[in-house]
Design an enzyme around this catalytic site. Sequence first.
Site, PDB file in Angstrom:
ATOM      1  N   ILE A 125       0.838  -1.308  -0.053  1.00 46.32           N
ATOM      2  CA  ILE A 125       0.067   0.114  -0.056  1.00 46.32           C
ATOM      3  C   ILE A 125       0.806   1.384  -0.009  1.00 46.32           C
ATOM      4  CG2 ILE A 125      -1.807   1.378   1.195  1.00 46.32           C
ATOM      5  CD1 ILE A 125      -2.748  -1.474  -0.011  1.00 46.32           C
ATOM      6  N   TYR A 126       1.945   1.491   0.982  1.00 44.45           N
ATOM      7  CA  TYR A 126       2.647   2.398   1.147  1.00 44.45           C
ATOM      8  C   TYR A 126       3.437   2.887  -0.110  1.00 44.45           C
ATOM      9  CZ  TYR A 126       6.743   5.329   2.144  1.00 44.45           C
ATOM     10  OH  TYR A 126       7.864   6.279   2.284  1.00 44.45           O
ATOM     11  N   GLY A 127       3.873   1.488  -0.858  1.00 50.19           N
ATOM     12  CA  GLY A 127       4.713   1.546  -2.095  1.00 50.19           C
ATOM     13  C   GLY A 127       3.995   2.034  -3.039  1.00 50.19           C
ATOM     14  N   THR A 175       1.483   4.120  -2.978  1.00 51.43           N
ATOM     15  CA  THR A 175       1.209   5.799  -2.819  1.00 51.43           C
ATOM     16  C   THR A 175       2.268   6.418  -3.516  1.00 51.43           C
ATOM     17  OG1 THR A 175       1.966   5.852  -0.733  1.00 51.43           O
ATOM     18  CG2 THR A 175      -0.277   5.354  -0.861  1.00 51.43           C
ATOM     19  N   LYS A 176       3.652   6.098  -3.238  1.00 54.00           N
ATOM     20  CA  LYS A 176       4.486   6.561  -3.598  1.00 54.00           C
ATOM     21  C   LYS A 176       4.873   6.618  -5.111  1.00 54.00           C
ATOM     22  CE  LYS A 176       6.007   8.433   0.326  1.00 54.00           C
ATOM     23  NZ  LYS A 176       6.172   9.547   0.411  1.00 54.00           N
TER      24      LYS A 176
END
Length: 264
Positions: free
Chosen positions: A150-152, A154-155
Amino acid sequence: MANIVITGSTKGIGLGLAREFARGDHQVLIAGSHQASIDDALHTLKNCGTVYGKVADVRDFQQVQALWDEAQHLFGSVDIWINNAGLARTVWSIVDTPHDEVQAMITTNMLGTINGSKVAASGMLQQGHGKIFNMLGGGSDGETFPGMGIYGSTKRGLDYFTNALVKELKDTPVIVAKIRPGMIITEGVIREAKADFDNFQKSRKMMNNLVDTVETVAPWLVEQILATTKSGHKIRWLNGKKIAIRMLKSRIKARQDQFEAFGL
């Protein structure tokens, strides 16, 4: 002397950037989502130079606009705006990530940066100058890592967004650039490591060769930010050459453990 706004700057790399800018006689407006964290950060920076603080939840467009307005009131203009506010939750797979954590990462990382970019770009177009920097991170180049789905994402999305913004503003006096700070030991990294300590231990040796502290990286990033004059520029601390050198050196002599000082 430059006038600088940094979102998400009450701790971590954002606080480190604020400290280095202030030490260089620049005026800085820091921002965070809670007054208590603003007060703590201002206390930490009290002997560094000219630093102000304002509560601004980047997920709320009106609060981000109010942050710009405050900077205009304090400084008269904004030379550098850094979209640094971000949230990482990396201890779950995509399927197991609680929905509220998914929503928090997407709205903070993606919507927050979009809000900041829109507000800063509009204001800078009106004042006739300015530089916007978007903080990228793991996954922004398309690489995938366990627990970072998820974090990746967004980036990765922010990389696309920043590229699009560069093209849209190419014939204007507004510079748009990216920052990839590398693997920095921050409060968030420590929290995630403690939350999933067994998996952290499995990757500790490899990570130890790649991580750095805020105190090491922030001064270099500030120099690069101030020196940036071309839109589309990418400031990257941990490049391929540096990674290769560190891995080769680790075969000869183990690097001093970078995590021990943080209680890990």
